[in-house]
Scaffold this motif. Structure first.
Motif, mmCIF file in Angstrom:
data_model
loop_
_atom_site.group_PDB
_atom_site.id
_atom_site.type_symbol
_atom_site.label_atom_id
_atom_site.label_comp_id
_atom_site.label_asym_id
_atom_site.label_seq_id
_atom_site.Cartn_x
_atom_site.Cartn_y
_atom_site.Cartn_z
ATOM 1 N N ASP A 79 32.691 -46.346 63.522
ATOM 2 C CA ASP A 79 31.314 -45.854 63.665
ATOM 3 C C ASP A 79 30.666 -46.267 64.983
ATOM 4 O O ASP A 79 29.447 -46.417 65.072
ATOM 5 N N SER A 80 31.457 -46.485 66.032
ATOM 6 C CA SER A 80 30.900 -46.784 67.342
ATOM 7 C C SER A 80 30.666 -45.480 68.106
ATOM 8 O O SER A 80 30.966 -44.378 67.622
ATOM 9 N N PHE A 81 30.135 -45.604 69.290
ATOM 10 C CA PHE A 81 29.896 -44.456 70.151
ATOM 11 C C PHE A 81 31.166 -43.649 70.372
ATOM 12 O O PHE A 81 31.154 -42.415 70.393
ATOM 13 N N PHE A 82 32.310 -44.332 70.523
ATOM 14 C CA PHE A 82 33.554 -43.669 70.900
ATOM 15 C C PHE A 82 34.186 -42.892 69.749
ATOM 16 O O PHE A 82 35.085 -42.081 69.965
ATOM 17 N N SER A 83 33.733 -43.133 68.526
ATOM 18 C CA SER A 83 34.254 -42.356 67.407
ATOM 19 C C SER A 83 33.573 -41.005 67.298
ATOM 20 O O SER A 83 33.993 -40.152 66.530
ATOM 21 N N ARG A 84 32.509 -40.813 68.086
ATOM 22 C CA ARG A 84 31.764 -39.567 68.017
ATOM 23 C C ARG A 84 31.765 -38.787 69.319
ATOM 24 O O ARG A 84 31.549 -37.588 69.321
ATOM 25 N N SER A 85 31.982 -39.457 70.475
ATOM 26 C CA SER A 85 31.837 -38.777 71.770
ATOM 27 C C SER A 85 32.723 -39.433 72.812
ATOM 28 O O SER A 85 33.053 -40.619 72.702
ATOM 29 N N ASP A 108 26.473 -47.167 83.276
ATOM 30 C CA ASP A 108 26.871 -47.955 84.438
ATOM 31 C C ASP A 108 28.366 -48.283 84.346
ATOM 32 O O ASP A 108 28.797 -48.957 83.407
ATOM 33 N N PRO A 109 29.174 -47.832 85.307
ATOM 34 C CA PRO A 109 30.617 -48.084 85.233
ATOM 35 C C PRO A 109 30.985 -49.554 85.395
ATOM 36 O O PRO A 109 31.974 -50.009 84.844
ATOM 37 N N SER A 110 30.177 -50.320 86.146
ATOM 38 C CA SER A 110 30.513 -51.728 86.349
ATOM 39 C C SER A 110 30.399 -52.514 85.050
ATOM 40 O O SER A 110 31.087 -53.524 84.865
ATOM 41 N N LEU A 111 29.534 -52.062 84.131
ATOM 42 C CA LEU A 111 29.395 -52.730 82.850
ATOM 43 C C LEU A 111 30.375 -52.179 81.811
ATOM 44 O O LEU A 111 30.586 -52.805 80.771
ATOM 45 N N PHE A 112 30.947 -51.003 82.098
ATOM 46 C CA PHE A 112 31.916 -50.439 81.150
ATOM 47 C C PHE A 112 33.249 -51.183 81.206
ATOM 48 O O PHE A 112 33.948 -51.290 80.196
ATOM 49 N N MET A 162 24.941 -56.987 76.799
ATOM 50 C CA MET A 162 24.514 -56.845 75.415
ATOM 51 C C MET A 162 23.804 -55.508 75.204
ATOM 52 O O MET A 162 23.982 -54.828 74.192
ATOM 53 N N HIS A 163 22.991 -55.123 76.196
ATOM 54 C CA HIS A 163 22.283 -53.843 76.122
ATOM 55 C C HIS A 163 23.279 -52.689 76.060
ATOM 56 O O HIS A 163 23.112 -51.745 75.268
ATOM 57 N N GLU A 164 24.330 -52.763 76.874
ATOM 58 C CA GLU A 164 25.350 -51.709 76.867
ATOM 59 C C GLU A 164 26.141 -51.716 75.566
ATOM 60 O O GLU A 164 26.425 -50.657 74.995
#
Length: 593
Positions: free
Chosen positions: A37-43, A49-53, A76-78
């Motif tokens: 159920d995270s962001f990546f399970s849907r999109s 920001d790529p540096s934080l990814f 934490m925000h990301e």
């Protein structure tokens, strides 16, 4: 994955032309989706920001975290955005390693929200205003109750804090609470006002009534909203008795005590005085007031016509028969600019005929002047001593102390400071006042005013005249952090951060008297009021001592990184920079009556 700013056009992923670089990440679907159920399970579309990814992807791969190499708050925000609960929890634990709910060494105390808040929060303010179920129906009408109650979105937040001796008064939206401290028992809540039917804009406290019919041990607290003022006497047992409800007739801009006298002033040109001996309230028309200060029993007024007037409030009862407060012109500015800020400094007594009085003032054109009056030449009035033309915006605050002259103008709280030379305690021209530094105290205000009260977030300067003053900087309205800075050079003394993560909505600096032990000296504290109704206390005496032992030359207000982080958490559309409207000088907080 394209880890930079991208947009979707007609169902296709297109890189924006202003991006100067592209981050490409390669991974598997299994790695991205192991957290359910995270962001990546849907999109799979990423506009972050790529540096934080990169550290987020590394955590998904290894389930490990290296906190020393990352910005915990930003990551934490990301992580919250991506919905990666295990990473959010790990980051929260990392944050708690450096931040305790018990605070750091400067954290001195915590006063929880008063219990009465729970009762008030359970009441529907809209229904209350429509029905006009007023505690004080004689003070307001249904229409006014509706207007006033709609001015604040959160009745439980702290709006204003003020202190006097070992007492503080805390104003919430519709009631005020008083606390006192004793070395043996700590802080105790001793008075809570009835719920009022309008929003409190001003509060004043007098914790040392000198004689009079109230009794030696009685205290007084007053609150104001728009034109009305309510005054209570607080008895030794903590109960409060209403003294009266008074009207200035125009909006109350300042409310304070001079001795036993409660004073209310307005920019419209009104002064109201209530005297504890005569129990009489009296209004006086004067020239429109743009600043004020107090010195002993004197109330000094700076006015729009360029004149400085004074009222000796000790003589007030003697003038009752002709209803005159004996307003006397002390000085007139050579260019007749509006006096927008005032600061009076009384030097140690130098002769039997009185004190050497020094007054620094600022004008609407940005000019700063110093005038002095010799004890031997009282009849001739003050003489112009120095003039500085260093501001191009109206001067909003000014402070003349033993060692420094400090002025602030409306250009984003631009501060100019000088060192003051003295000979036998009196200001001297040898070598004279010399420039020291220039800096800004950036502080964004809440446009709609729901985030607090301007009277509760004055930047200062705070402190005794014979000691180092400080500015308190709250950069954005919705923040849990304050910066304490030396008023003389702008350098950072310390920063304080809410121990419970709540936003700071009001603050003040106050010195509490020392203990009964011989040689005990007063200690200076920063009191912060919060959105949840709590009060947190910080030991500035210790902070100043620590700052004096370390090199703070390179540290001022928020760094560029800290400022950007604060602004990133703030909706700039809902904030504004300080306007150019002159306000009353805040140096009234520096006197003990």
């Amino acid at each position: 994955f394209i880890g930079s700013c991208v947009s979707v056009l007609s169902g296709e992923v297109a890189q924006l032309h202003y991006c100067c670089f592209v981050y490409r990440f390669s991974t598997s679907r299994q790695t991205l989706t192991w957290v359910p159920d995270s962001f990546f399970s849907r999109s799979i579309f990423i506009d972050r920001d790529p540096s934080l990814f990169a550290p987020i992807l590394n955590f998904l791969r290894t389930k490990e975290l290296h906190p020393r190499a990352i910005n915990v708050h930003m990551l934490m925000h990301e992580a919250e955005f991506y919905g990666i609960a295990p990473l959010v929890r790990k980051l929260q634990l990392c944050d708690e390693l450096d931040r305790s709910s018990c605070g750091n060494v400067l954290f001195n105390g915590y006063l929880p929200p008063p219990a009465i808040l729970n009762v008030f929060k359970g009441m529907d303010s809209d229904l209350f205003s429509v029905l006009c179920v007023c505690v004080r129906v004689r003070v307001c009408t249904c229409l006014r109750a509706r207007v006033c109650l709609g001015q604040s979105s959160d009745p439980g937040m702290v709006r204003i804090i003020c202190g006097h001796h070992n007492w503080i008064a805390v104003a919430y939206t519709q009631f005020v609470v008083c606390y006192r401290v004793k070395e043996s028992t700590g802080w105790q809540q001793v008075f809570t006002s009835p719920r009022l039917d309008w929003v409190i804009d001003r509060v004043a406290l007098n914790a040392k009534v000198m004689g009079g019919s109230l009794g030696d041990n009685d205290k007084m607290v007053a609150v104001a909203s728009v034109t009305e003022i309510i005054l209570w006497a607080i008895c030794p047992d903590g109960n409060g008795n209403e003294i009266g409800v008074f009207s200035l007739g125009v909006p109350v801009e300042a409310l304070f005590f001079v001795g036993n006298q409660m004073i209310a002033t307005s920019h419209a040109g009104k002064v109201g005085v209530w005297n504890a001996v005569t129990k009489h309230w009296q209004n006086q028309d004067v020239v429109p007031i743009s600043s004020y200060d107090t010195a002993g029993s004197l109330l000094i007024l700076g006015c729009n016509n360029g004149s400085i007037y004074y009222i000796d409030v000790q003589k007030f009862p003697l003038r009752m028969k002709d209803n005159d407060l004996l307003v006397t012109e002390l000085y007139r500015d050579p260019t007749e600019d509006a006096i927008t800020a005032l600061s009076v400094y009384l030097t140690p007594k130098t002769s039997d005929s009185g004190n050497w009085i020094e007054i620094a003032y600022g004008t609407s054109s940005g000019t700063v002047r110093v005038i002095v009056q010799h004890p031997e030449t009282v009849g001739s009035g003050p003489q112009l001593f120095q003039t500085f033309s260093v501001h191009r915006s109206p001067v909003t605050k000014i402070m003349l102390s033993e060692k420094h002259l400090i002025s602030v103008c409306a250009d984003n709280n631009h501060v100019r400071t000088w060192t003051v030379t003295r000979f036998r305690g009196m200001i001297s021209t040898q070598p004279g006042s010399t420039p020291l530094t220039s800096f800004k105290i950036l502080s964004l205000d809440d446009v709609d005013g729901h985030g607090g009260c301007s009277a509760g977030t004055e930047i200062g300067p705070y402190g005794e005249r014979d000691d180092q003053q400080v500015f308190i900087q709250r950069v954005v309205p919705d923040t849990d952090k304050l910066y304490v800075r030396l008023s003389s050079n702008g350098k950072r003394v310390c920063e304080v951060r809410s121990v419970d993560g709540t936003s700071i909505t009001a603050f003040t600096v106050h010195e509490c008297e020392g203990s009964s032990r011989i040689g005990s000296r007063p200690r200076r504290y920063l009191f912060s009021g919060h959105s949840n109704g709590s009060i947190q206390m910080w030991d500035l005496t210790t902070a100043m001592e620590i700052a004096g032992k370390v090199d703070i030359r390179a540290l001022g207000g928020p760094t560029e990184e800290e400022l950007l982080e604060l602004l990133d958490q703030c909706d700039l559309a809902l904030t504004r920079t300080p306007d150019s409207t002159p306000r009353a000088s805040t140096c009234r907080y520096m006197f003990s009556y």
